[in-house]
Design a protein around this motif. Sequence first.
Motif, PDB file in Angstrom:
ATOM      1  N   ASP A 493       0.822  -1.204   0.000  1.00 14.62           N
ATOM      2  CA  ASP A 493       0.000   0.000   0.000  1.00 14.62           C
ATOM      3  C   ASP A 493       0.858   1.256   0.000  1.00 14.62           C
ATOM      4  N   ASP A 494       0.524   2.217  -0.835  1.00 11.50           N
ATOM      5  CA  ASP A 494       1.317   3.440  -0.968  1.00 11.50           C
ATOM      6  C   ASP A 494       1.353   4.257   0.312  1.00 11.50           C
ATOM      7  N   VAL A 547     -10.415 -11.433   1.704  1.00 15.18           N
ATOM      8  CA  VAL A 547      -9.234 -10.840   1.094  1.00 15.18           C
ATOM      9  C   VAL A 547      -9.490 -10.722  -0.402  1.00 15.18           C
ATOM     10  N   TYR A 548      -9.151  -9.557  -0.959  1.00 14.44           N
ATOM     11  CA  TYR A 548      -9.389  -9.333  -2.387  1.00 14.44           C
ATOM     12  C   TYR A 548      -8.337  -8.368  -2.919  1.00 14.44           C
ATOM     13  N   VAL A 549      -7.881  -8.633  -4.149  1.00 14.27           N
ATOM     14  CA  VAL A 549      -7.034  -7.670  -4.840  1.00 14.27           C
ATOM     15  C   VAL A 549      -7.337  -7.753  -6.332  1.00 14.27           C
ATOM     16  N   ALA A 558      -2.676  -1.960  -8.461  1.00 14.40           N
ATOM     17  CA  ALA A 558      -3.449  -2.927  -7.683  1.00 14.40           C
ATOM     18  C   ALA A 558      -4.255  -2.221  -6.604  1.00 14.40           C
ATOM     19  N   THR A 559      -5.477  -2.659  -6.435  1.00 14.55           N
ATOM     20  CA  THR A 559      -6.330  -2.173  -5.346  1.00 14.55           C
ATOM     21  C   THR A 559      -6.937  -3.389  -4.646  1.00 14.55           C
ATOM     22  N   ASP A 575      -1.985   0.230  -4.412  1.00 13.75           N
ATOM     23  CA  ASP A 575      -0.614   0.152  -4.904  1.00 13.75           C
ATOM     24  C   ASP A 575      -0.598   0.722  -6.327  1.00 13.75           C
ATOM     25  N   ARG A 576      -0.237   1.995  -6.450  1.00 13.56           N
ATOM     26  CA  ARG A 576      -0.360   2.683  -7.740  1.00 13.56           C
ATOM     27  C   ARG A 576       0.632   2.172  -8.766  1.00 13.56           C
TER      28      ARG A 576
END
Length: 586
Positions: A493-494, A547-549, A558-559, A575-576
């Motif tokens: 995560d950013d 849990v999901y991505v 990714a989100t 995650d940009r």
Amino acid sequence: MFNSHIRPFVVLLALILIGATTCVALGADASRRGLDLRSVQPRVSTGTADQPFRMAPATARTLQTAAPDRATGLSFDQPLVSTACTPGLPQTVTLKLANRTGAPGLVRLEYVIDDAQGFISGPESVYLGAWDEAAIDVTVVADPALPPGQTISTSVLALGLGISAATDIQSLMALAAWELIATEPDSGRMDNVVAAYNGLAWSITGYGGNANVRVYNPATDAWSTVAGSAPPFGVNYARSGAVYGSKVYMYGDSTTVGFTGLWSYNMATNVWTHETPTGTPAPPAGIWAPAWVADPETGILYMTGGATNPGGGNLSTVYVYNPATNAWLASLPNFTTARDFHSAFIFRRPGDNRKLLCVAGGITSTSVELTSTQCYDFNTGSWNAENADVPAIPITLWGMGYCQVNCGKSQLWMAGGVTNYLATVLNQSYYWQPGAASWTSGGVFPSPAVYRTSAVALDGTIYKLGGSTGGFSPTGTASRIEVCDVFDLIFVDDYGRSKLCINSDTGDYVYHVLTGTGAGEYSGTGVFKAYNYGYYFYNQDGNPWLVYVNHATNINRATGYLKWGAKRINSVLYDRITTDNPDSCD
């Protein structure tokens, strides 16, 4: 996920660096690449046992790699030495230095470890006759703070006036050490079937105080017992099994009443099943101490060797089971030497990528302890000669735990076992990586020496569970060693709130909630669903959280999230740019 105080051990790949005739020549070699030896002074250590360690130029950095001329020059007998040592404790290796120049001379020795990763010492010089050899004891003390996975370098330089030389360079690799983990309840078990599923290590069945299924959670270093999980046939001597999906399969042991034929235990539903496959079953209703292995590519399970009655092995059979269709398939041809209490592996051979099924070690019906290995080539449909594909085990060995782990390349591991006709029970481990010339020591595990034990790989870590300390004396003591990080999909995560690590082969994941409610690690198993511009991943493991991505591979973004309504956990992952994420989940 793991104890931060794991003490790593070091697999020493000694860099045998044979310097040029003089320091001037070394400097000339360096200057051709624009380097000045006089300015290269990193922290390195050298010395002898009876004098303080002193600083030495890191000549190793300026030498070009070349093969030594062992016929006419100055050379060490081994360009690569492999040994194991514990950081902070001395480890001595013996090297042999040979003079093949035809002229006598004094050879000066220098010892280097780059970046102060420890100390290395040995004699300062040795006099060699025209065709003389000398044994040199070199002692290495690695830095006690050396982290697992750290790669460092060490070297020995031989500098002889008027003697030509060459250079060999290898690397020094630090790996994690075995560590004790929580003791399995009820004094554990021997001849035990173990499995990895849903981020947990499972002790399914075997001989011990009771027949309950027990589960080890690596994140909490704690065991739990599955209620109502004992099989209908009670304690037994199953010895090994193989996993497909959520089920672990095993075969009757030829001595336990009611334990005949093929059985399975479903780790997701806590259900035992006496399977009734189609096809031709194995003729014996029970097989003593076989070695099961699963093909990770096809899901087919193989039961190798064993005995028709308790004792040494009198079977060289390979029975083949397809769990997807619940069918026995045609058996493979027999291997050469019957054995039981052995190990079995499936991997692809480097070079031609052929798939091999291999057996290793064990004991025969005439009590001959084995070092031999033998591999079945799926391309040719036949067994190759013994020890042709996998080198013989360094010692006779049977009753060991075995498993394999993929660290980019497969590694075949064996832990514990017995040798010297029951006289020596071991707490030693060995591993072999396809393509290597020999097995390598994997170190000593701190739990007691055991045989008739089992091992399982989970998320790059090997767990040695249970076994017997002698006779019918099961133990619950257990150890583990972190071999590699197998998570190849890592999303960070950013904003530092979360991190998700996924094994794309198995679907195993660890979601790290780094801040806020529910901070901690959540592990399990999920599935992938592809779409035009990427893929989704979501858990499908029965855990109470979600849990999901969504990884959009076309834009490398990714989100995702972890949600657990009952605990009011709502962790977000954004995650940009996924291309700049770390290679390790640590």
